[in-house]
Design a protein around this motif. Structure first.
Motif, mmCIF file in Angstrom:
data_model
loop_
_atom_site.group_PDB
_atom_site.id
_atom_site.type_symbol
_atom_site.label_atom_id
_atom_site.label_comp_id
_atom_site.label_asym_id
_atom_site.label_seq_id
_atom_site.Cartn_x
_atom_site.Cartn_y
_atom_site.Cartn_z
ATOM 1 N N UNK A 191 -10.801 29.771 -12.291
ATOM 2 C CA UNK A 191 -11.583 30.612 -13.395
ATOM 3 C C UNK A 191 -10.927 30.676 -14.701
ATOM 4 N N UNK A 192 -9.588 30.536 -14.616
ATOM 5 C CA UNK A 192 -8.805 30.643 -16.042
ATOM 6 C C UNK A 192 -8.136 29.135 -16.235
ATOM 7 N N UNK A 193 -8.322 28.410 -15.469
ATOM 8 C CA UNK A 193 -7.665 26.915 -15.461
ATOM 9 C C UNK A 193 -6.419 26.707 -15.605
ATOM 10 N N UNK A 194 -5.500 27.826 -14.556
ATOM 11 C CA UNK A 194 -4.206 27.921 -14.401
ATOM 12 C C UNK A 194 -3.622 26.808 -13.351
ATOM 13 N N UNK A 195 -2.763 26.103 -13.674
ATOM 14 C CA UNK A 195 -2.142 25.086 -12.592
ATOM 15 C C UNK A 195 -0.851 26.051 -12.133
ATOM 16 N N UNK A 196 -0.457 25.434 -10.694
ATOM 17 C CA UNK A 196 0.988 25.772 -10.152
ATOM 18 C C UNK A 196 1.837 26.035 -11.268
ATOM 19 N N UNK A 197 2.266 24.799 -11.919
ATOM 20 C CA UNK A 197 3.172 24.842 -13.089
ATOM 21 C C UNK A 197 3.159 25.903 -13.893
ATOM 22 N N UNK A 198 2.004 25.950 -14.592
ATOM 23 C CA UNK A 198 1.910 27.204 -15.411
ATOM 24 C C UNK A 198 2.099 28.592 -14.832
ATOM 25 N N UNK A 199 1.762 28.598 -13.665
ATOM 26 C CA UNK A 199 2.059 30.012 -13.047
ATOM 27 C C UNK A 199 3.487 30.236 -12.848
ATOM 28 N N UNK A 218 6.064 28.655 -14.388
ATOM 29 C CA UNK A 218 6.700 28.849 -15.677
ATOM 30 C C UNK A 218 6.518 30.537 -16.242
ATOM 31 N N UNK A 219 5.109 30.762 -16.184
ATOM 32 C CA UNK A 219 4.996 32.057 -16.828
ATOM 33 C C UNK A 219 5.659 33.220 -15.783
ATOM 34 N N UNK A 220 5.843 32.974 -14.558
ATOM 35 C CA UNK A 220 6.691 34.087 -13.735
ATOM 36 C C UNK A 220 8.045 33.862 -14.306
ATOM 37 N N UNK A 221 8.747 32.784 -14.296
ATOM 38 C CA UNK A 221 9.934 32.619 -14.924
ATOM 39 C C UNK A 221 10.140 33.337 -16.202
ATOM 40 N N UNK A 222 9.114 32.925 -17.137
ATOM 41 C CA UNK A 222 9.252 33.432 -18.625
ATOM 42 C C UNK A 222 9.143 35.233 -18.635
ATOM 43 N N UNK A 223 8.525 35.738 -17.686
ATOM 44 C CA UNK A 223 8.215 37.125 -17.675
ATOM 45 C C UNK A 223 9.134 37.815 -16.937
ATOM 46 N N UNK A 224 9.893 37.228 -15.921
ATOM 47 C CA UNK A 224 10.654 37.672 -15.054
ATOM 48 C C UNK A 224 10.036 38.424 -13.901
ATOM 49 N N UNK A 250 9.277 31.102 -5.823
ATOM 50 C CA UNK A 250 10.277 31.136 -6.969
ATOM 51 C C UNK A 250 11.427 32.124 -7.066
ATOM 52 N N UNK A 251 10.784 33.355 -6.877
ATOM 53 C CA UNK A 251 11.746 34.269 -6.690
ATOM 54 C C UNK A 251 12.969 34.345 -5.727
ATOM 55 N N UNK A 252 12.490 33.880 -4.680
ATOM 56 C CA UNK A 252 13.464 33.791 -3.620
ATOM 57 C C UNK A 252 14.459 32.572 -3.787
#
Ligand code: FES
Length: 68
Positions: free
Chosen positions: A6-14, A16-22, A54-56
């Protein structure tokens, strides 16, 4: 590979955003960080798993570094 069609989000982008946002728990919070939101919601379980993995991994890397 796409996580959210629906949003065109890839695994890499998700990841990366998780790391950026904490953010390590909420896929919706990661999507907000990316300026979008879940629509159909079918992607949320997979997105949550990616974020948690990624958090683990980050936690385990920190724990190993602390032991060294
Ligand atoms: S696939 Fe992500 S909201 Fe629909």
């Amino acid at each position: 590979m796409y996580v959210c069609i629906c949003n065109g989000l890839t695994e890499a982008r998700v990841r990366e955003a998780a790391r950026e946002s904490g953010e390590r728990h909420s896929a919706k919070a990661v999507y907000r960080h990316l300026g979008c939101e879940a629509r159909c919601g079918l992607c949320l379980p997979h997105a949550r798993r990616l974020i948690a993995e990624d958090g683990d991994a980050a936690f385990n890397a920190g724990a190993l570094a602390a032991r060294a």
